[in-house]
Structures are given as C-alpha cells and as structure tokens.
Motif scaffolding. Structure first.
Motif, mmCIF file in Angstrom:
data_model
loop_
_atom_site.group_PDB
_atom_site.id
_atom_site.type_symbol
_atom_site.label_atom_id
_atom_site.label_comp_id
_atom_site.label_asym_id
_atom_site.label_seq_id
_atom_site.Cartn_x
_atom_site.Cartn_y
_atom_site.Cartn_z
ATOM 1 N N GLU A 160 20.300 -29.271 -93.763
ATOM 2 C CA GLU A 160 20.466 -27.938 -93.182
ATOM 3 C C GLU A 160 19.954 -27.961 -91.753
ATOM 4 O O GLU A 160 18.788 -28.247 -91.501
ATOM 5 N N PRO A 161 20.794 -27.663 -90.767
ATOM 6 C CA PRO A 161 20.317 -27.675 -89.381
ATOM 7 C C PRO A 161 19.419 -26.469 -89.089
ATOM 8 O O PRO A 161 19.531 -25.428 -89.732
ATOM 9 N N THR A 162 18.538 -26.621 -88.129
ATOM 10 C CA THR A 162 17.642 -25.547 -87.705
ATOM 11 C C THR A 162 18.376 -24.607 -86.760
ATOM 12 O O THR A 162 18.958 -25.064 -85.771
ATOM 13 N N PRO A 163 18.370 -23.294 -87.030
ATOM 14 C CA PRO A 163 19.123 -22.374 -86.171
ATOM 15 C C PRO A 163 18.437 -22.116 -84.828
ATOM 16 O O PRO A 163 17.216 -22.030 -84.736
ATOM 17 N N ILE A 164 19.255 -22.010 -83.797
ATOM 18 C CA ILE A 164 18.825 -21.514 -82.488
ATOM 19 C C ILE A 164 19.616 -20.242 -82.221
ATOM 20 O O ILE A 164 20.851 -20.258 -82.220
ATOM 21 N N HIS A 165 18.916 -19.128 -82.021
ATOM 22 C CA HIS A 165 19.567 -17.823 -81.858
ATOM 23 C C HIS A 165 19.766 -17.501 -80.377
ATOM 24 O O HIS A 165 19.259 -18.197 -79.494
ATOM 25 N N ARG A 166 20.498 -16.426 -80.133
ATOM 26 C CA ARG A 166 20.704 -16.001 -78.748
ATOM 27 C C ARG A 166 19.418 -15.431 -78.156
ATOM 28 O O ARG A 166 19.202 -15.500 -76.941
ATOM 29 N N ILE A 209 11.607 -22.910 -83.163
ATOM 30 C CA ILE A 209 12.449 -23.918 -83.820
ATOM 31 C C ILE A 209 11.640 -25.080 -84.392
ATOM 32 O O ILE A 209 12.176 -25.858 -85.193
ATOM 33 N N ALA A 210 10.373 -25.213 -84.008
ATOM 34 C CA ALA A 210 9.551 -26.312 -84.528
ATOM 35 C C ALA A 210 8.111 -26.091 -84.096
ATOM 36 O O ALA A 210 7.818 -25.281 -83.201
ATOM 37 N N PRO A 254 -5.971 -29.067 -84.069
ATOM 38 C CA PRO A 254 -4.977 -28.402 -83.219
ATOM 39 C C PRO A 254 -5.453 -28.132 -81.797
ATOM 40 O O PRO A 254 -4.630 -28.036 -80.879
ATOM 41 N N GLU A 255 -6.778 -28.005 -81.599
ATOM 42 C CA GLU A 255 -7.277 -27.775 -80.250
ATOM 43 C C GLU A 255 -7.132 -29.024 -79.392
ATOM 44 O O GLU A 255 -7.064 -28.942 -78.161
ATOM 45 N N ASP A 256 -7.101 -30.186 -80.039
ATOM 46 C CA ASP A 256 -6.919 -31.452 -79.332
ATOM 47 C C ASP A 256 -5.465 -31.600 -78.890
ATOM 48 O O ASP A 256 -5.177 -31.915 -77.734
ATOM 49 N N LEU A 257 -4.539 -31.374 -79.822
ATOM 50 C CA LEU A 257 -3.114 -31.349 -79.502
ATOM 51 C C LEU A 257 -2.366 -30.582 -80.584
ATOM 52 O O LEU A 257 -2.478 -30.886 -81.772
ATOM 53 N N SER A 258 -1.607 -29.588 -80.161
ATOM 54 C CA SER A 258 -0.662 -28.880 -81.022
ATOM 55 C C SER A 258 0.395 -28.264 -80.116
ATOM 56 O O SER A 258 0.230 -28.217 -78.896
ATOM 57 N N ALA A 259 1.484 -27.824 -80.701
ATOM 58 C CA ALA A 259 2.566 -27.309 -79.865
ATOM 59 C C ALA A 259 3.467 -26.382 -80.661
ATOM 60 O O ALA A 259 3.597 -26.510 -81.888
ATOM 61 N N GLU A 260 4.087 -25.451 -79.949
ATOM 62 C CA GLU A 260 5.095 -24.567 -80.520
ATOM 63 C C GLU A 260 6.356 -24.674 -79.671
ATOM 64 O O GLU A 260 6.301 -24.562 -78.447
ATOM 65 N N PHE A 261 7.488 -24.900 -80.333
ATOM 66 C CA PHE A 261 8.765 -25.068 -79.662
ATOM 67 C C PHE A 261 9.624 -23.838 -79.944
ATOM 68 O O PHE A 261 9.762 -23.422 -81.094
ATOM 69 N N SER A 262 10.205 -23.265 -78.921
ATOM 70 C CA SER A 262 11.128 -22.152 -79.101
ATOM 71 C C SER A 262 12.351 -22.365 -78.221
ATOM 72 O O SER A 262 12.318 -23.140 -77.254
ATOM 73 N N ILE A 289 8.289 -25.156 -74.540
ATOM 74 C CA ILE A 289 7.346 -25.929 -75.338
ATOM 75 C C ILE A 289 5.946 -25.579 -74.855
ATOM 76 O O ILE A 289 5.561 -25.917 -73.732
ATOM 77 N N SER A 290 5.202 -24.870 -75.690
ATOM 78 C CA SER A 290 3.841 -24.480 -75.365
ATOM 79 C C SER A 290 2.881 -25.443 -76.054
ATOM 80 O O SER A 290 2.790 -25.464 -77.286
ATOM 81 N N VAL A 291 2.183 -26.255 -75.256
ATOM 82 C CA VAL A 291 1.321 -27.302 -75.778
ATOM 83 C C VAL A 291 -0.134 -26.934 -75.585
ATOM 84 O O VAL A 291 -0.557 -26.624 -74.462
ATOM 85 N N THR A 292 -0.888 -26.935 -76.671
ATOM 86 C CA THR A 292 -2.351 -26.808 -76.590
ATOM 87 C C THR A 292 -2.922 -28.215 -76.483
ATOM 88 O O THR A 292 -2.685 -29.056 -77.343
ATOM 89 N N ASP A 293 -3.668 -28.462 -75.401
ATOM 90 C CA ASP A 293 -4.172 -29.808 -75.123
ATOM 91 C C ASP A 293 -5.510 -29.671 -74.411
ATOM 92 O O ASP A 293 -5.589 -29.087 -73.331
ATOM 93 N N ASP A 294 -6.570 -30.198 -75.034
ATOM 94 C CA ASP A 294 -7.906 -29.991 -74.476
ATOM 95 C C ASP A 294 -8.113 -30.693 -73.139
ATOM 96 O O ASP A 294 -8.897 -30.244 -72.304
ATOM 97 N N LYS A 295 -7.396 -31.799 -72.895
ATOM 98 C CA LYS A 295 -7.522 -32.532 -71.639
ATOM 99 C C LYS A 295 -6.131 -32.930 -71.166
ATOM 100 O O LYS A 295 -5.336 -33.461 -71.939
ATOM 101 N N HIS A 296 -5.853 -32.702 -69.892
ATOM 102 C CA HIS A 296 -4.544 -33.051 -69.350
ATOM 103 C C HIS A 296 -4.697 -34.141 -68.291
ATOM 104 O O HIS A 296 -5.397 -33.966 -67.297
ATOM 105 N N PHE A 297 -4.022 -35.275 -68.552
ATOM 106 C CA PHE A 297 -4.031 -36.389 -67.614
ATOM 107 C C PHE A 297 -2.626 -36.972 -67.500
ATOM 108 O O PHE A 297 -1.938 -37.153 -68.507
ATOM 109 N N ASN A 298 -2.209 -37.259 -66.285
ATOM 110 C CA ASN A 298 -1.043 -38.106 -66.069
ATOM 111 C C ASN A 298 -1.065 -38.593 -64.623
ATOM 112 O O ASN A 298 -0.839 -37.823 -63.704
#
Length: 266
Positions: free
Chosen positions: A70-76, A81-82, A103-111, A123-132
């Motif tokens: 069953e595919p995951t729906p994306i609405h208007r 979605i994940a 989850p405070e170390d890394l978690s995410a919500e996709f819409s 994509i909203s990412v909860t991340d206690d430290k950001h490096f790149n």
C-alpha cells in the motif's frame, strides 16, 4: 485507480509469445518477442494482484498471486508522510557503538503536499549538534539525501553497465555547512532546496520544492512513484556517526526499485 505493472519475459531466443493476461477481472492480449519482454498494467484488488497468463502460441498457463504494498498518500494539503524517532529507525542497527541517545539526539518528521506544478517536501530534524564541514560531499556530515523514481518503474529498469539509475531517476543531497552556506550534491538541479538551523531549539528544517516539469512528468490523482530518504548525523564534526533511512535503495546497494512507494491523492 490503483494498478499493478506486470512484466512478462519470453525465455525463448527466437519464437515470439502471444499471451492472454488476466488479473482481477481484466484481460489483455500482449505479444512478447523472443528473448525479450513486454509489460501491461492491471487493476489491483486490495493489496493483491491475482494473475493468470495463458500461452496462446502453444500450451501452458501460469497462475500467481502478488502482494502489492500500500503506497503512502501525499495530499494536496500538507500531511505527514513519515517519521524517525526510535532506535529501530537508526542504522547500523546491530552496532552497539552507535551514539544515538534518543529522539533529542536525532529524530525527524517528514511532510509533503502537491499540486499541478510542484511537489513540496518539508523535513524537520531534531538534532542536538549540527556539523558539516565537507562542502559538496554533503553525505559526510549532517545532511539529507533523497532518491526519486518519478514513474515508479524502477523494478523494470534494465540499467546500462556501470549505471544504477534510469534516465528519469534522481538522487541528491543537501547540507547546511558550518560556514552557514548551502551545499548540494547529486542531481540537485531537479529541486529548489532551502535549509535553516534553529540552534536554540536544536532543529534543522529542510524545504525541498520539486517542479514536476523537472521530472518530465505530469502529475495526476492516483499516480504512484518511488521516493526514499536518508538523514545523516554527525555528532563530533569528524564525519557522520550513523544514519536514519525512510525507505530503501539509497544506502548500500543503490536501487530505485527499492524506493518507498507514494501515491498522489486529493
């Protein structure tokens, strides 16, 4: 409006095969060249595709039932979605040294949402430290990767030697560097990407807008396509420590056939 695509392969090197293909009350006749293949689309009943193939060029009938995910729906309008929030979402899963502490170390919500012009992903990412600090090698630090199979036909791809993707498939990455600049990798020309970091609340927001014309496709209600995600987490500034996938086909053995399936709905 859901359909399943069947690929009929003729193992004969010389003789063409005329076949009658029946599935869930629908029947089609197709011709399959010797040593080649042909495809047809059939309606899906629930999550199953009950198939019968009769060889009209000779003898023999094959019956088989396929399970269709069953595919995951994306609405208007924007809808979730994940999500990524548990240890089971973190890879490598069997490595006790992975420094994920919750989850405070890394978690995410996709819409996501869609219209006739574009597909928009947040994509909203909860991340206690950001490096790149790796520039265009986005995947080496905190970043995301997205794989897209716009036509949902990865299972039928017969790639050229040395190529993992079909002509309509995309994979790209995005990262916010330590210098505050946006870095992109892969087929990023398909999308408009914005990344912002809220250091106070330890959140990184990725907003990806993908015009359908960039994918060379016209969207419609009921359209099924493949899309997977990866989130990389770098807790030390020396490179990513682990990653969290949504769907498969990006990490390890790259394959659009393994992308998670989504469907456009009203």
């Amino acid at each position: 409006y859901r359909t399943g695509r069947l690929k009929i392969i003729n193992i004969s090197n010389t003789k063409p095969l005329e076949a009658e293909v029946s599935a869930n009350g629908n029947t089609q006749r197709i011709l399959v060249p010797g040593g080649g293949a042909n495809v047809c689309d059939m309606p899906v009943s629930g999550n199953t595709l009950n198939v019968e193939v009769k060889n009209l060029s000779g003898r023999g009938t094959m019956k088989q039932t396929f399970q269709v995910p069953e595919p995951t729906p994306i609405h208007r309008e924007n809808n979730i979605i994940a999500s990524v929030s548990t240890r089971g979402d973190i890879h490598p899963q069997d490595d006790p040294w992975v420094p994920w502490n919750g989850p405070e170390d890394l978690s995410a919500e996709f819409s996501a949402c869609w219209n006739s012009v574009e597909l928009k992903i947040r994509i909203s990412v909860t991340d206690d430290k950001h490096f790149n600090k790796f520039g265009a090698e986005t995947w080496r630090g905190d970043s995301i990767q997205i794989g897209l199979d716009p036509r949902g036909d990865g299972e039928f791809l017969e790639p050229e030697p040395g190529k993992k993707f079909g002509p309509d498939d995309f994979e790209f990455g995005a990262a916010l560097g330590n210098d505050g600049k946006l870095y992109l990798s892969g087929s990023h020309n398909a999308a408009d990407v914005k990344v912002t970091r809220d250091e106070k609340n330890r959140k990184t927001l990725y907003v990806i807008t993908i015009p359908w014309k960039n994918l060379k496709i016209k969207p419609f209600r009921g359209m099924v396509f493949g899309m997977s995600f990866l989130i990389f987490d770098d807790d030390s500034g020396q490179g990513y420590d682990y990653y969290a996938p949504v769907g498969s086909g990006i990490a390890g053995n790259k394959s659009p056939a393994k992308y998670k399936k989504f469907i456009l709905e009203d």
